[in-house]
Design a protein around this motif. Structure first.
Motif, mmCIF file in Angstrom:
data_model
loop_
_atom_site.group_PDB
_atom_site.id
_atom_site.type_symbol
_atom_site.label_atom_id
_atom_site.label_comp_id
_atom_site.label_asym_id
_atom_site.label_seq_id
_atom_site.Cartn_x
_atom_site.Cartn_y
_atom_site.Cartn_z
ATOM 1 N N THR A 165 0.816 -1.220 0.000
ATOM 2 C CA THR A 165 0.000 0.000 0.000
ATOM 3 C C THR A 165 0.851 1.273 0.000
ATOM 4 O O THR A 165 0.344 2.349 0.303
ATOM 5 N N GLN A 166 2.108 1.160 -0.369
ATOM 6 C CA GLN A 166 2.989 2.329 -0.349
ATOM 7 C C GLN A 166 2.581 3.390 -1.373
ATOM 8 O O GLN A 166 2.933 4.554 -1.232
ATOM 9 N N ASN A 167 1.827 3.009 -2.408
ATOM 10 C CA ASN A 167 1.411 3.991 -3.420
ATOM 11 C C ASN A 167 0.552 5.098 -2.806
ATOM 12 O O ASN A 167 0.632 6.254 -3.217
ATOM 13 N N LYS A 168 -0.274 4.740 -1.838
ATOM 14 C CA LYS A 168 -1.094 5.753 -1.172
ATOM 15 C C LYS A 168 -0.213 6.732 -0.400
ATOM 16 O O LYS A 168 -0.437 7.937 -0.428
ATOM 17 N N ILE A 169 0.785 6.217 0.257
ATOM 18 C CA ILE A 169 1.692 7.088 1.007
ATOM 19 C C ILE A 169 2.506 7.945 0.042
ATOM 20 O O ILE A 169 2.736 9.128 0.282
ATOM 21 N N ASP A 170 2.933 7.366 -1.084
ATOM 22 C CA ASP A 170 3.675 8.133 -2.085
ATOM 23 C C ASP A 170 2.828 9.296 -2.617
ATOM 24 O O ASP A 170 3.326 10.407 -2.777
ATOM 25 N N GLY A 171 1.544 9.045 -2.877
ATOM 26 C CA GLY A 171 0.651 10.103 -3.355
ATOM 27 C C GLY A 171 0.471 11.201 -2.319
ATOM 28 O O GLY A 171 0.474 12.393 -2.645
ATOM 29 N N THR A 172 0.360 10.798 -1.068
ATOM 30 C CA THR A 172 0.233 11.767 0.015
ATOM 31 C C THR A 172 1.507 12.594 0.147
ATOM 32 O O THR A 172 1.462 13.800 0.365
ATOM 33 N N ALA A 173 2.657 11.953 -0.008
ATOM 34 C CA ALA A 173 3.939 12.669 0.070
ATOM 35 C C ALA A 173 4.056 13.694 -1.053
ATOM 36 O O ALA A 173 4.551 14.799 -0.842
ATOM 37 N N LYS A 174 3.577 13.342 -2.244
ATOM 38 C CA LYS A 174 3.611 14.289 -3.364
ATOM 39 C C LYS A 174 2.714 15.489 -3.064
ATOM 40 O O LYS A 174 3.054 16.631 -3.364
ATOM 41 N N PHE A 175 1.549 15.232 -2.463
ATOM 42 C CA PHE A 175 0.642 16.311 -2.079
ATOM 43 C C PHE A 175 1.332 17.245 -1.084
ATOM 44 O O PHE A 175 1.317 18.464 -1.239
ATOM 45 N N GLN A 176 1.976 16.672 -0.053
ATOM 46 C CA GLN A 176 2.669 17.463 0.960
ATOM 47 C C GLN A 176 3.778 18.302 0.327
ATOM 48 O O GLN A 176 3.941 19.475 0.618
ATOM 49 N N THR A 177 4.537 17.707 -0.584
ATOM 50 C CA THR A 177 5.626 18.417 -1.254
ATOM 51 C C THR A 177 5.077 19.577 -2.083
ATOM 52 O O THR A 177 5.643 20.669 -2.093
ATOM 53 N N ALA A 178 3.958 19.341 -2.769
ATOM 54 C CA ALA A 178 3.345 20.400 -3.574
ATOM 55 C C ALA A 178 2.882 21.549 -2.688
ATOM 56 O O ALA A 178 3.075 22.724 -3.014
ATOM 57 N N VAL A 179 2.276 21.246 -1.544
ATOM 58 C CA VAL A 179 1.802 22.288 -0.628
ATOM 59 C C VAL A 179 2.983 23.080 -0.084
ATOM 60 O O VAL A 179 2.951 24.300 -0.017
#
Length: 195
Positions: A165-179
């Motif tokens: 399930t690391q893809n969900k965490i990767d997507g969340t990390a991308k969101f955090q980086t964008a913010v």
């Protein structure tokens, strides 16, 4: 070119309105949220002042604006905003609004569509958003200061990888980086500045 921040007041039929003003160029009007006043926008308008003429009023009953003893409503705030803009001879504006200000700005734009050049809403009140509420709550948890949610997700990454399930965490990390990469005034598409 540097423009000094000006604080002003004007008497309208329903009460006196206070506002901050700075800059020159296209007119941007910033409306604050429910538990705020116009000072929530000070850093933003100072940052934008070389390119835009920024106005940040306190809504009637908030901040340094008058608090008349009458029934407050969105319609009253819309009429007060209309009088304020008329008094300042601001015929075409871009409205940038948060929370309660978003409700007022949207109602104003519906009532006076020919006077609104653009509308930017940040977590507006008064709008039905369906299942997005949970997503907004998660997003606020992730981008809070300090971003404890992000740190926690990173700490469980090895376990998520084992479970696939690391893809969900990767997507969340991308969101955090964008913010984190957004400028302090936020990312808003506005008209080209004059000059």
């Amino acid at each position: 070119m540097y423009s000094p921040l000006r604080n002003s007041r004007v008497k309208l039929s329903v009460g006196q309105i206070f506002w901050h003003e700075v800059g020159q160029g296209p007119n941007l009007v910033f409306l604050h949220g429910s538990w705020q006043d116009s000072s929530q926008w000070l850093r933003t308008i100072e940052h934008l002042s070389p390119y835009y003429h920024c106005f940040a009023p306190d809504l009637l009953g908030f901040g340094d604006s008058e608090r008349p003893n009458l029934h407050y409503s969105i319609d009253l705030e819309v009429e007060c905003l209309a009088q304020y803009l008329d008094t300042l001879k601001l015929r075409e504006v871009y409205l940038i609004a948060h929370s309660l200000g978003g409700w007022v700005a949207t109602s104003y734009a519906i009532k006076y569509p020919d006077r609104v050049q653009g509308l930017v809403l940040l977590a507006p009140e008064g709008l039905k958003v369906g299942n997005r509420r949970g997503r907004w709550q998660t997003a606020s948890w992730l981008i809070g200061k300090p971003p404890l949610g992000f740190w926690w997700l990173r700490s469980i990454y090895p376990i998520a990888k084992l479970l696939g399930t690391q893809n969900k965490i990767d997507g969340t990390a991308k969101f955090q980086t964008a913010v984190d990469s957004l400028p302090s005034c936020g990312a808003v598409a506005l008209p080209a500045a004059a000059g």
